[in-house]
Design an enzyme around this catalytic site. Structure first.
Site, PDB file in Angstrom:
ATOM      1  N   LYS A  87       0.817  -1.216   0.000  1.00  0.00           N
ATOM      2  CA  LYS A  87       0.000   0.000   0.000  1.00  0.00           C
ATOM      3  C   LYS A  87       0.856   1.273   0.000  1.00  0.00           C
ATOM      4  O   LYS A  87       0.353   2.346  -0.315  1.00  0.00           O
ATOM      5  CB  LYS A  87      -0.970   0.006   1.186  1.00  0.00           C
ATOM      6  CG  LYS A  87      -0.340   0.162   2.540  1.00  0.00           C
ATOM      7  CD  LYS A  87      -1.388   0.200   3.645  1.00  0.00           C
ATOM      8  CE  LYS A  87      -0.781   0.261   5.026  1.00  0.00           C
ATOM      9  NZ  LYS A  87       0.118   1.390   5.261  1.00  0.00           N
ATOM     10  N   ASP A  88       2.153   1.155   0.346  1.00  0.00           N
ATOM     11  CA  ASP A  88       3.036   2.324   0.353  1.00  0.00           C
ATOM     12  C   ASP A  88       3.783   2.516  -0.966  1.00  0.00           C
ATOM     13  O   ASP A  88       4.504   3.492  -1.135  1.00  0.00           O
ATOM     14  CB  ASP A  88       4.076   2.209   1.476  1.00  0.00           C
ATOM     15  CG  ASP A  88       3.450   2.337   2.860  1.00  0.00           C
ATOM     16  OD1 ASP A  88       2.417   3.021   2.965  1.00  0.00           O
ATOM     17  OD2 ASP A  88       3.991   1.765   3.817  1.00  0.00           O
ATOM     18  N   ARG A 118      -8.603   8.341   2.452  1.00  0.00           N
ATOM     19  CA  ARG A 118      -9.531   7.221   2.216  1.00  0.00           C
ATOM     20  C   ARG A 118     -10.444   7.025   3.427  1.00  0.00           C
ATOM     21  O   ARG A 118     -11.663   6.871   3.284  1.00  0.00           O
ATOM     22  CB  ARG A 118      -8.722   5.935   1.961  1.00  0.00           C
ATOM     23  CG  ARG A 118      -9.542   4.661   1.892  1.00  0.00           C
ATOM     24  CD  ARG A 118      -8.636   3.432   1.875  1.00  0.00           C
ATOM     25  NE  ARG A 118      -7.818   3.315   3.069  1.00  0.00           N
ATOM     26  CZ  ARG A 118      -8.212   2.715   4.202  1.00  0.00           C
ATOM     27  NH1 ARG A 118      -9.410   2.183   4.285  1.00  0.00           N
ATOM     28  NH2 ARG A 118      -7.411   2.641   5.243  1.00  0.00           N
ATOM     29  N   ARG A 119      -9.849   7.030   4.619  1.00  0.00           N
ATOM     30  CA  ARG A 119     -10.670   6.846   5.833  1.00  0.00           C
ATOM     31  C   ARG A 119     -11.580   8.038   6.079  1.00  0.00           C
ATOM     32  O   ARG A 119     -12.761   7.871   6.391  1.00  0.00           O
ATOM     33  CB  ARG A 119      -9.757   6.625   7.046  1.00  0.00           C
ATOM     34  CG  ARG A 119      -9.039   5.291   7.044  1.00  0.00           C
ATOM     35  CD  ARG A 119      -8.167   5.138   8.285  1.00  0.00           C
ATOM     36  NE  ARG A 119      -7.457   3.861   8.284  1.00  0.00           N
ATOM     37  CZ  ARG A 119      -6.161   3.722   8.533  1.00  0.00           C
ATOM     38  NH1 ARG A 119      -5.424   4.790   8.810  1.00  0.00           N
ATOM     39  NH2 ARG A 119      -5.595   2.528   8.518  1.00  0.00           N
ATOM     40  N   ARG A 168      -0.276  11.814  11.928  1.00  0.00           N
ATOM     41  CA  ARG A 168       0.702  10.981  11.244  1.00  0.00           C
ATOM     42  C   ARG A 168       1.644  10.369  12.265  1.00  0.00           C
ATOM     43  O   ARG A 168       1.560  10.627  13.451  1.00  0.00           O
ATOM     44  CB  ARG A 168       1.504  11.815  10.222  1.00  0.00           C
ATOM     45  CG  ARG A 168       0.673  12.329   9.063  1.00  0.00           C
ATOM     46  CD  ARG A 168       1.115  11.884   7.683  1.00  0.00           C
ATOM     47  NE  ARG A 168       2.310  11.096   7.616  1.00  0.00           N
ATOM     48  CZ  ARG A 168       3.518  11.568   7.330  1.00  0.00           C
ATOM     49  NH1 ARG A 168       3.700  12.844   7.074  1.00  0.00           N
ATOM     50  NH2 ARG A 168       4.555  10.762   7.289  1.00  0.00           N
ATOM     51  N   ARG A 176       1.191   7.078  17.189  1.00  0.00           N
ATOM     52  CA  ARG A 176      -0.216   7.501  17.176  1.00  0.00           C
ATOM     53  C   ARG A 176      -0.927   7.068  18.455  1.00  0.00           C
ATOM     54  O   ARG A 176      -1.780   7.792  18.974  1.00  0.00           O
ATOM     55  CB  ARG A 176      -0.935   6.939  15.947  1.00  0.00           C
ATOM     56  CG  ARG A 176      -0.437   7.544  14.651  1.00  0.00           C
ATOM     57  CD  ARG A 176      -1.307   7.169  13.489  1.00  0.00           C
ATOM     58  NE  ARG A 176      -0.532   7.151  12.248  1.00  0.00           N
ATOM     59  CZ  ARG A 176      -1.055   7.103  11.042  1.00  0.00           C
ATOM     60  NH1 ARG A 176      -2.363   7.069  10.888  1.00  0.00           N
ATOM     61  NH2 ARG A 176      -0.290   7.082   9.973  1.00  0.00           N
ATOM     62  N   CYS A 221      -1.838  10.843  -4.117  1.00  0.00           N
ATOM     63  CA  CYS A 221      -1.953  10.508  -2.693  1.00  0.00           C
ATOM     64  C   CYS A 221      -3.059  11.279  -1.978  1.00  0.00           C
ATOM     65  O   CYS A 221      -3.399  10.958  -0.848  1.00  0.00           O
ATOM     66  CB  CYS A 221      -0.625  10.710  -1.981  1.00  0.00           C
ATOM     67  SG  CYS A 221      -0.161  12.429  -1.816  1.00  0.00           S
TER      68      CYS A 221
END
Length: 310
Positions: free
Chosen positions: A82-83, A132-133, A150, A156, A243
């Site tokens: 995904k990165d 996306r979230r 981030r 986090r 992105c």
């Protein structure tokens, strides 16, 4: 041609190093005689805590790793799929050698009070920097507030404990990799929170032509993960998402071998959602990815993506 030492380059975050340990463990079972060394690097994405679009977007997490591989300082790179940017090809001179068996693709909610997503009161601050979230939450739970956050998962969790947010959304697989599945309040279904392209898949990347290393590690690959990832990455490549564009989707190989791909494109405010879901049938995975992208382009995905600043 045999190889007795493989130098593995990776981001230096706890999660990235845990991922390398998985590769080392699986390699020691597959090829017991081979030694491995870890070459940790600090990437732009790990150093920069601002908006990723200001530092080349997702390539921020892969550039320094790619450079170490191409410079011959390492033989193998371990990446979260995904990165890895899909809107442009892999860096010249490198190839994927394998995609490992896929982990959980779902998102997890962490709420210190143990509330599920549907029980969170209006105004609850959700820590996430994922477009996306936040787009999906804006569509399904508009009464919740997303606050930019981030940093690696441990960082986090510290910010959550310090009160910078009331809850977090993180990848379930990532929390499992760093042995922090204990903090998960609820695992969200893919219907509630559609995952990012490449979720839960680790890719092994080598130098092109380094046949000894490629042959050695390719046996770690999982055929289903290869088909799913190929479909998803081709989808993202044809869509040319950046992105800041909220794009989600996942391919799935059923037990009988049938492959499908479900994908969505959102506006950041969640008010517009484009949907497509197709089965491959006789098509190869890349053709399925192309077909689903074209279905969304027909619905206006290009204008939607291009209309988002990046």
């Amino acid at each position: 041609m045999s190889v007795d030492l493989i130098r593995i380059v990776s981001r230096d975050s706890p999660m990235a190093l845990a991922q390398v340990e998985r590769v080392r463990r699986e390699l020691s079972v597959l090829r017991p005689g081979i030694r491995t060394e870890v070459v940790p690097v600090r990437t732009t994405g790990d150093k920069w805590m601002g908006d990723l679009s200001a530092v080349e977007g997702k390539g921020a997490f892969t550039k320094e790793v790619d450079q170490a591989l191409l410079a011959g300082e390492a033989d193998l790179a371990v990446h979260c799929v995904k990165d890895i940017p899909a809107d442009r090809p892999l860096p010249a001179g490198t190839v994927f050698a394998a995609f490992l068996r896929r982990d959980d693709i779902r998102d997890a909610l962490i709420h210190p009070g143990g509330l599920t997503l549907d029980a969170l009161p209006a105004g609850t601050r959700i820590g996430t920097s994922s477009v996306r979230r936040s787009a999906q939450l804006a569509a399904s739970h508009p009464h919740l507030d997303c606050v930019p956050m981030r940093g690696n998962a441990n960082r986090r969790l510290e910010k959550l404990a310090a009160g910078e947010a009331d809850a977090l959304l993180l990848a379930a697989s990532g929390l499992e990799r760093i042995d922090r599945a204990d903090v998960i309040t609820e695992i969200l279904s893919t219907e509630v929170m559609c995952p990012p392209i490449g979720a839960g898949v680790l890719a092994l990347q080598c130098r092109e032509g380094d046949d000894a290393v490629i042959d050695t590690v390719s046996g770690l690959g999982d055929p289903a993960a290869h088909r799913e990832t190929t479909a998803e990455r081709m989808f993202l490549h044809v869509l040319q998402g950046h992105c800041n564009s909220p794009i989600a989707g996942y391919a799935r190989v059923e037990r009988n071998g049938d492959l499908s791909l479900r994908a969505k494109v959102f506006t950041p405010d969640g008010k517009t959602v484009l949907n497509a879901h197709e089965w491959a049938g006789p098509l190869d995975p890349a053709t399925l990815g192309t077909s689903v992208a074209v279905a969304l382009l027909r619905q206006g995905a290009r204008e939607l993506i291009d209309g988002i600043a990046h």
